[in-house]
Design an enzyme around this catalytic site. Sequence first.
Site, short mmCIF file in Angstrom:
data_model
loop_
_atom_site.label_atom_id
_atom_site.label_comp_id
_atom_site.label_asym_id
_atom_site.label_seq_id
_atom_site.Cartn_x
_atom_site.Cartn_y
_atom_site.Cartn_z
N GLU A 420 0.80 -1.28 0.03
CA GLU A 420 0.03 -0.05 0.08
C GLU A 420 0.76 1.21 -0.05
OE1 GLU A 420 -3.35 -0.29 2.49
OE2 GLU A 420 -3.79 -2.28 2.15
C1 LIG Z 1 1.62 -9.78 1.08
C2 LIG Z 1 1.46 -8.97 -0.05
C3 LIG Z 1 0.31 -8.45 -0.20
C4 LIG Z 1 0.03 -7.81 -1.52
N1 LIG Z 1 -1.04 -7.16 -1.67
C5 LIG Z 1 -1.24 -6.69 -3.05
C6 LIG Z 1 -2.42 -6.53 -3.56
O1 LIG Z 1 -3.53 -6.94 -2.91
N2 LIG Z 1 -2.64 -5.71 -4.74
C7 LIG Z 1 -1.52 -5.38 -5.33
O2 LIG Z 1 -1.65 -4.94 -6.71
N3 LIG Z 1 -0.39 -5.61 -5.01
C8 LIG Z 1 -0.10 -6.11 -3.68
N4 LIG Z 1 1.09 -6.29 -3.14
C9 LIG Z 1 2.35 -5.59 -3.83
C10 LIG Z 1 2.99 -4.67 -3.10
O3 LIG Z 1 1.98 -3.44 -3.18
C11 LIG Z 1 4.50 -4.36 -3.69
O4 LIG Z 1 5.36 -5.27 -3.15
C12 LIG Z 1 4.77 -2.96 -3.28
O5 LIG Z 1 4.10 -2.20 -4.37
C13 LIG Z 1 6.09 -2.89 -3.54
O6 LIG Z 1 6.50 -3.40 -4.83
P1 LIG Z 1 7.70 -4.56 -5.13
O7 LIG Z 1 7.62 -5.31 -4.14
O8 LIG Z 1 7.76 -4.86 -6.61
O9 LIG Z 1 9.17 -3.59 -4.71
P2 LIG Z 1 10.09 -2.84 -6.20
O10 LIG Z 1 9.08 -1.65 -6.62
O11 LIG Z 1 10.53 -3.86 -6.88
O12 LIG Z 1 10.80 -2.00 -4.99
C14 LIG Z 1 11.93 -2.61 -4.18
C15 LIG Z 1 12.54 -1.52 -3.20
O13 LIG Z 1 12.89 -0.43 -3.88
C16 LIG Z 1 12.36 0.87 -3.24
N5 LIG Z 1 12.04 1.46 -4.56
C17 LIG Z 1 11.34 1.53 -5.56
N6 LIG Z 1 11.37 2.52 -6.48
C18 LIG Z 1 11.93 3.54 -5.62
C19 LIG Z 1 12.23 4.72 -5.93
N7 LIG Z 1 11.97 5.48 -7.07
N8 LIG Z 1 13.17 5.48 -5.06
C20 LIG Z 1 13.53 4.91 -3.74
N9 LIG Z 1 13.32 3.67 -3.69
C21 LIG Z 1 12.48 2.95 -4.43
C22 LIG Z 1 11.18 0.17 -2.94
O14 LIG Z 1 10.67 1.06 -1.81
C23 LIG Z 1 11.51 -1.51 -2.20
O15 LIG Z 1 12.13 -0.97 -1.03
C24 LIG Z 1 1.22 -7.27 -2.05
C25 LIG Z 1 2.71 -7.68 -1.83
C26 LIG Z 1 2.80 -8.26 -0.63
C27 LIG Z 1 4.07 -8.98 -0.25
#
Ligand SMILES: Cc1cc2nc3c(=O)[nH]c(=O)nc-3n(C[C@H](O)[C@H](O)[C@H](O)COP(=O)(O)OP(=O)(O)OC[C@H]3O[C@@H](n4cnc5c(N)ncnc54)[C@H](O)[C@@H]3O)c2cc1C
Length: 633
Positions: A420
């Site tokens: 979120e």
């Molecule tokens: C248990 C669980 C439930 C979830 N439920 C849903 C759901 O219901 N619907 C849905 O659509 N998604 C869902 N998600 C997805 C969740 O919203 C994403 O995991 C989240 O948006 C982060 O994306 P990512 O994990 O791909 O991280 P990435 O985007 O790959 O980022 C990796 C790291 O880099 C950091 N980062 C990325 N971009 C930047 C930047 N520009 N500057 C600085 N730091 C940065 C991030 O903060 C993170 O620490 C869920 C995930 C989990 C694990």
Amino acid sequence: MAEPRTRPDEISRSREVAEAARDREWKGAGFLRDLFLGRLDLGLVDPYPLARSTRPAFLEWLARFERFLREEVDPAAIDEAEAYPPAVLDGLRALGAFGMKVPTEYGGLGFDQVEYGQVMQLLGSHDASVTALLSAHQSIGVPQPLERFGSEELKRRYLPRIARGAISAFALTETVVGSDPARLTTTARRSADGTHYLLNGSKLWCTNGTIAELLVVMARGPEDDQISAFLVEAAWPGVRVTHALHFMGLRAISNAALQFTDVRIPAGNLIGAEGRGLKIALSTLNTGRLALPAAVVGGAKSALELSRTWAAARVQWGQEVGRHQAISLKLARMAAVTFAMEAVSDLAQSLADRPGYDIRLEAAAAKEWNTVQSWRLLDEAMQIRGGRGYEREGSLRARGEVAVGVERWLRDARINLIFEGSSEIMHLFMAREAVDRHLEVAGLLVDPRAPLGRKLAALPRVAAFYARWYPGLWLRGLVAPRHARFGALATHLRFVERASRRLARQVFHGMVAFGAGAERRQGFLFRLVDVADELFAMSATIARAEALRAAGAPEAAAARELADTFCRASRRAVARLFRELWSNDDGAADRTGRAVLEGRHAWLERGGIGLGLTVEALRPRIPPVEAPPITRG
Ligand SMILES: Cc1cc2nc3c(=O)[nH]c(=O)nc-3n(C[C@H](O)[C@H](O)[C@H](O)COP(=O)(O)OP(=O)(O)OC[C@H]3O[C@@H](n4cnc5c(N)ncnc54)[C@H](O)[C@@H]3O)c2cc1C
């Protein structure tokens, strides 16, 4: 050096799409927005909205819900079973919990944000998996975007079904698209006759995905950047759960990887207008993310109760462990922070209900700040509880000890800093808004692509704005109110007022010093956001303590003590953040970080067993279409 995988034009395309989806128009008052401009608008937080809902129908429902949680929801058993017992899902349906925020005219309970926050806090004090179920469904799943953006026809068709218990899910994330949703790859192609869309692609980590009847799916037109939001029924041909997913915590959540193959979506199931999908997703999250700050307050209260009672019960070295100063300091911090977290969450929920208030920044701040505080607080609870904190509930119970699982709380809480809107993305989002007014006024001057002529033409307007605004920040200090009504807490409030003007000056100084490069200075920007978060938390905490005093509440003196303890620590944090804005090691650390990224310190990893990883092997790929289906249920 490894070849960079994301080209500059991709970066700027992502930014442009995200920028287009951003609500640029400010739709009313905003405490944090003003704070970034050096204005402390105390009237927005004081008198503090102490009153929680006293609506009899709501209180009666909440009492029934609490009884249901006590009698039917066993968090340790749910964690162990890694699934929701059918009786829990049925019980939630019978209570109408899936229609909490659905308006009554569609058969829902019609709770406002304050009431919903109260439910989330109660639930968060008990079971995180059930919190995730209801929050994913209610805060970001189908009901919210449908109610806010859907056609009347669509609302009449689906909202009553949701209120009766049809579970929903929000499908935005994909294997290759996380924090940067603008680049999503799922497509929705409109049929030539305009009667339907064909949906193709896959989604990852969709909470409730294995049990949801209804999904809100973001997909793009195949040939363009236009992202749209669709209401998709999970039973339609072509919708498949390819994997049920499992996590460190939230063991029971029914999370799924989904695949869509030529799913026929009737044109009427488009939510909002074509091309508005990203905006719908982002603005759903704007208020949707208010559930988490409330839920973690509940968790903090449980952790505080356990820490207090255990620190008094456990005797080591001749006295209760809570009397050893190291533990006493932790207890003080936990209590003060819990008071502040509740002040922040309650305030944010009530501001969200206030007509003409733009909640974006407060929701982001409450989500980011409360989840980080909650993680630290649970870590301290684990430390106070010692070995028993690390022991699983079943194991404690088998030895005849009270089975309270701090290890489960920690496992469950960690994700709150990621989903979120991750903590980093919340910082970026707030930083973007912090510099917004300055970009509006002086953006042309720092835009490297703007021609010199336009820059020169803009100069007089820019100069006129800053000639008034900047000295105004200093002058306001000369006539700053004393806030005597707040008694001993007035000194903290005066600090907030001074610090807000300093914050605004530093935003401006950053723009001047870094120009167009400011957005890459995350160390600098994130500290500014941290300052704003602390000032928001201090304001909420002081106003809450003062409201308790004014109401003659029996806990007023105790609340004042906690507010004072919190503000003292918060002021030190703010002073350090300001100091480190311009005096830090970011440059050197950034160079080292890049060196690590490029593998120049890979030598350091030798001597362990090694994981045999390569960048190429780790890079996520869009899943193949022919993954074997898993039966839903
Ligand atoms: C248990 C669980 C439930 C979830 N439920 C849903 C759901 O219901 N619907 C849905 O659509 N998604 C869902 N998600 C997805 C969740 O919203 C994403 O995991 C989240 O948006 C982060 O994306 P990512 O994990 O791909 O991280 P990435 O985007 O790959 O980022 C990796 C790291 O880099 C950091 N980062 C990325 N971009 C930047 C930047 N520009 N500057 C600085 N730091 C940065 C991030 O903060 C993170 O620490 C869920 C995930 C989990 C694990």
